[in-house]
Write an enzyme that holds these catalytic residues in place. Structure first.
Site: not given
Ligand code: 5GP
Length: 144
Positions: A104, A102, A96, A33-34
């Site tokens: 985590h 995805h 999300q 995660d970035i």
């Molecule tokens: P969500 O909130 O959808 O469950 O998680 C999305 C995750 O993707 C977040 O933790 C966010 O930090 C990560 N993320 C967002 N943009 C990027 C990116 O460009 N590259 C990577 N590796 N992670 C990302």
């Protein structure tokens, strides 16, 4: 909402955007995660178009689970966290933010508080270093 083929994880899967990869096979990709909430925060994505759990078929879902287990073992062996959170968000109201399914994996370290979800971009060199450590541990686990 229809699947957006231009979402950031689709672009990573297509090689259009970089990522610090820790494991890849025919069905899944795992990368850091970035904006990690802790050191080693890893995401596992299926190589099929699915926005959330409702769109994900059982077979690719099983592949995500198998990869999650492998990477969890690799993180545990290499980073030695005291706990491990495995979670997955569906829909904006659940938090999300990227609409490609995805999982985590969030390592937890005693006395080290988690950072805010998706807030702070980590230094690329630090991510590269962590990815290398996990990648090697997963290779060792797969090799048995
Ligand atoms: P969500 O909130 O959808 O469950 O998680 C999305 C995750 O993707 C977040 O933790 C966010 O930090 C990560 N993320 C967002 N943009 C990027 C990116 O460009 N590259 C990577 N590796 N992670 C990302």
């Amino acid at each position: 909402m229809a699947y957006d083929a231009n979402n950031i994880f689709a672009q990573i899967l297509e090689g259009k955007m970089p990522a610090h990869k820790v494991f890849e096979n025919d069905h899944t990709l795992a990368f850091l995660d970035i904006m990690p909430v802790s050191v080693g925060h890893t995401l596992i994505v299926p190589k099929v178009e699915a926005e959330n759990i409702f769109e994900l078929e059982n077979e690719p879902g099983s592949e995500v689970f198998k990869t999650t287990k492998k990477v969890a073992h690799g993180i545990q062996a290499s980073l030695n966290p005291t706990g491990l959170i495995i979670t997955q968000l569906n829909g904006t109201d659940a938090g999300q933010t990227v609409f490609h399914y995805h999982m985590h994996i969030i390592p937890v370290y005693k006395k080290m508080p988690l950072r805010m979800h998706g807030k702070e971009i980590e230094d690329s060199e630090a991510l590269a270093k962590t990815a290398k450590i996990i990648r090697q541990a997963v290779v060792d686990i797969v090799a048995g």
